[in-house]
Design an enzyme around this catalytic site. Structure first.
Site, PDB file in Angstrom:
ATOM      1  CG  ASP A  13      -1.982  -1.162   1.021  1.00  0.00           C
ATOM      2  OD1 ASP A  13      -2.378  -1.897   0.848  1.00  0.00           O
ATOM      3  OD2 ASP A  13      -1.669  -1.580   2.502  1.00  0.00           O
ATOM      4  CE  LYS A  16       3.103  -2.360  -4.368  1.00  0.00           C
ATOM      5  NZ  LYS A  16       3.356  -1.586  -3.150  1.00  0.00           N
ATOM      6  N   GLY A  17       0.637   1.147  -7.600  1.00  0.00           N
ATOM      7  CA  GLY A  17       0.048   1.554  -9.070  1.00  0.00           C
ATOM      8  C   GLY A  17       0.233   3.203  -9.500  1.00  0.00           C
ATOM      9  CG  ASN A  38      -2.625 -11.355  -2.820  1.00  0.00           C
ATOM     10  OD1 ASN A  38      -2.883 -10.966  -3.546  1.00  0.00           O
ATOM     11  ND2 ASN A  38      -1.453 -11.805  -1.955  1.00  0.00           N
ATOM     12  CB  ALA A  39      -2.060  -6.862  -5.567  1.00  0.00           C
ATOM     13  N   GLY A  40      -4.553  -4.806  -4.439  1.00  0.00           N
ATOM     14  CA  GLY A  40      -4.499  -3.518  -4.735  1.00  0.00           C
ATOM     15  C   GLY A  40      -4.910  -2.078  -5.294  1.00  0.00           C
ATOM     16  CG  HIS A  41      -1.833  -2.257  -7.247  1.00  0.00           C
ATOM     17  ND1 HIS A  41      -0.746  -3.601  -8.232  1.00  0.00           N
ATOM     18  CD2 HIS A  41      -0.980  -2.591  -6.000  1.00  0.00           C
ATOM     19  CE1 HIS A  41       0.260  -4.110  -7.871  1.00  0.00           C
ATOM     20  NE2 HIS A  41       0.212  -3.244  -6.610  1.00  0.00           N
ATOM     21  NE  ARG A 143       6.829 -32.197  -3.383  1.00  0.00           N
ATOM     22  CZ  ARG A 143       8.046 -32.466  -2.803  1.00  0.00           C
ATOM     23  NH1 ARG A 143       8.388 -33.165  -3.780  1.00  0.00           N
ATOM     24  NH2 ARG A 143       7.418 -32.489  -2.049  1.00  0.00           N
ATOM     25  CD  GLN A 224       0.270  -9.221  -2.195  1.00  0.00           C
ATOM     26  OE1 GLN A 224       1.838  -9.661  -3.110  1.00  0.00           O
ATOM     27  NE2 GLN A 224      -0.494  -8.654  -2.596  1.00  0.00           N
ATOM     28  CB  THR A 301      -9.677  -6.338   2.702  1.00  0.00           C
ATOM     29  OG1 THR A 301      -9.043  -5.190   3.416  1.00  0.00           O
ATOM     30  CG2 THR A 301      -8.856  -7.592   2.511  1.00  0.00           C
ATOM     31  NE  ARG A 305      -4.442  -0.059   2.909  1.00  0.00           N
ATOM     32  CZ  ARG A 305      -4.494   1.373   1.815  1.00  0.00           C
ATOM     33  NH1 ARG A 305      -4.062   2.491   1.614  1.00  0.00           N
ATOM     34  NH2 ARG A 305      -4.414   0.715   0.231  1.00  0.00           N
ATOM     35  CG  ASP A 333      -0.295  14.764   0.100  1.00  0.00           C
ATOM     36  OD1 ASP A 333      -0.225  13.695  -0.969  1.00  0.00           O
ATOM     37  OD2 ASP A 333      -1.710  14.877   0.011  1.00  0.00           O
TER      38      ASP A 333
END
Ligand code: IMP
Length: 424
Positions: A13, A16-17, A38-41, A143, A224, A301, A305, A333
């Site tokens: 978080d 990065k997006g 699981n990521a959220g960009h 495997r 992540q 989710t 945070r 900011d």
């Protein structure tokens, strides 16, 4: 640009997006190499907001190619849902979105197993995103995973599915036979994606190495952050992949000598979502202020945070394990109205000062941050695009980060929109 990895230096978080979206302008190909949905960009373009979980954010640029590498675990329901959502917003992925044939599938039973795991772990739960990532990776290592290529052969797919249900039966018994049967039926339905996924499948190693030989610019987009890495993160409170720089090689089939740059993205303060140690966490009004001004709620989710001061022990550790060559500082900011600003310089553990990030949970849980106070700037930096317009104390804050990490800052983000950025 040539070949660059963009990764998170903290617990994910970091913003990065937006950074990847900006740098994509200079890239030909954008690659996701680990994690999954699981990521959220989040990317804001004009007044449209895009949240992508699985598909690389590079897809928002109509002339770019996107690759999901072998290191990603792919939930096909989510993959096609994102494609549909992009279509509605006028973005086509045709002939420019590719997935490695060796990428593992996240199956419906992985999500069920994860819910049971988290419930049964009680107060030792990880606080995962419940996207099935952990159990899919456990099957990969065990495997018994099912890969994209297996989907093309019904016989192999069925045999792998049967094996998984046989092995997981004892565990799933908690659910009752009816629920197990319907879960198997739901899992079998993944096979119906066979024809739709086929045109997207490639060998990501062959594909990317060819592009590099053709002198194309490649951008690796991590999900992540370093502190969630399976080996370098705060184990066991980690994700089950390698968001670190090394993960880009393993997760795509591109060798380390072909990587030219590693850009580390660092938020101007620190956040964490989910359980686990967080030395500079603020459980007071300042933490609340950071959460509200920074809109610190999970994109995947919706969870609030946890927020805290910038931690230079973590940043230096990230620089070391990733070989970071440049930094991007985001959300400057958000600190506009905070004075003074604290920065963690080292930790104190049992009366001893430590400079290097401890890798064992016990030490980490029991260390106290040692802070240095820096004066705030109490002026808005929101939307600034020129370094010279920054208040003096904001410049000093950035200089301090550069000096203590010994890494140059390449860009500073002053808002969520593309143009709210300073190239230093
Ligand atoms: P999992 O990746 O769903 O297994 O979750 C493991 C840990 O990683 C949990 O603490 C999650 O909150 C965290 N996590 C997973 N994905 C992200 C992300 O994109 N940003 C921040 N934290 C994440």
């Amino acid at each position: 640009m040539s070949v660059m990895i963009v990764l998170g230096t903290q617990w994910g978080d970091e913003g990065k997006g937006k950074i990847v979206d900006l740098l994509t302008e200079q890239a030909d190909v954008v690659v996701r190499y680990q994690g999954g949905a699981n990521a959220g960009h989040t990317v804001k373009i004009n007044d449209q907001e895009f949240i992508l979980h699985l598909i690389p954010t590079g897809i928002l640029h109509s002339d770019k190619i996107c690759v999901i590498g072998n290191g990603v675990v792919v939930d096909l329901d989510q993959f096609f849902k994102e494609i549909e959502e992009l279509k509605v917003k006028g973005i086509s992925v045709e002939k420019r979105l590719f997935v490695s044939k060796s990428a593992h599938l996240v199956m419906p039973y992985h999500k069920t197993v994860e819910k049971l795991n988290e419930k049964n772990k009680g107060d030792q739960k990880i606080g995962t995103t419940l996207r099935g990532i952990g159990p899919a990776c456990v099957d990969k290592v065990g495997r018994t995973g099912i890969r994209m290529a297996d989907l093309l052969n019904e016989e192999i797919f069925t045999a792998r599915l049967d094996l998984n249900f046989r092995l997981k039966n004892t565990y799933l018994r908690e659910l009752g036979q009816d629920q197990i049967d319907s879960l198997k039926e739901e899992s079998r339905k993944i096979l119906t994606y066979k024809d739709r996924i086929k045109p997207h499948l490639v060998d990501s190693s062959v594909f990317l190495n060819r592009k590099i030989k053709q002198k194309k610019d490649i951008l690796f987009e991590s999900a992540q952050g370093t502190l969630l890495d399976m080996d370098f993160g705060t184990y066991p409170y980690i994700t089950t992949s390698h968001p670190t720089a090394g993960g880009a090689c393993i997760g795509s089939g591109v060798g380390p000598t072909l990587i030219d740059e590693v850009l580390g993205v660092a938020k101007a303060y620190t956040t964490r979502v989910g359980d686990g140690p967080f030395p500079t966490e603020l459980k007071d009004k300042t933490g609340e202020l950071l959460r509200n001004s920074g809109n610190e709620f999970g994109a995947t989710t919706g969870r609030p945070r946890r927020c805290g001061w910038l931690d230079l022990v973590i940043l230096r550790y990230s620089v070391r394990v990733n070989g970071i060559s440049k930094l991007a500082v985001t959300k400057l900011d958000v600190l506009d109205n905070i004075d003074p600003i604290k920065v963690c310089m080292s930790y104190r553990h049992k009366g001893k000062e430590i400079d290097e990030f401890p890798t064992d949970l016990d030490t980490l849980l029991n260390c106290e941050p040692v802070y240095q106070e820096l004066p705030g700037w109490k002026k808005t930096t929101r939307g600034l695009t020129d370094y010279k317009d920054l208040p003096d104390n904001a410049k000093k804050y950035l200089d301090f980060i550069e000096e203590k990490t010994v890494v140059p800052i390449h860009l500073v983000s002053t808002g969520s929109k593309r143009d709210e950025t300073i190239f230093v």
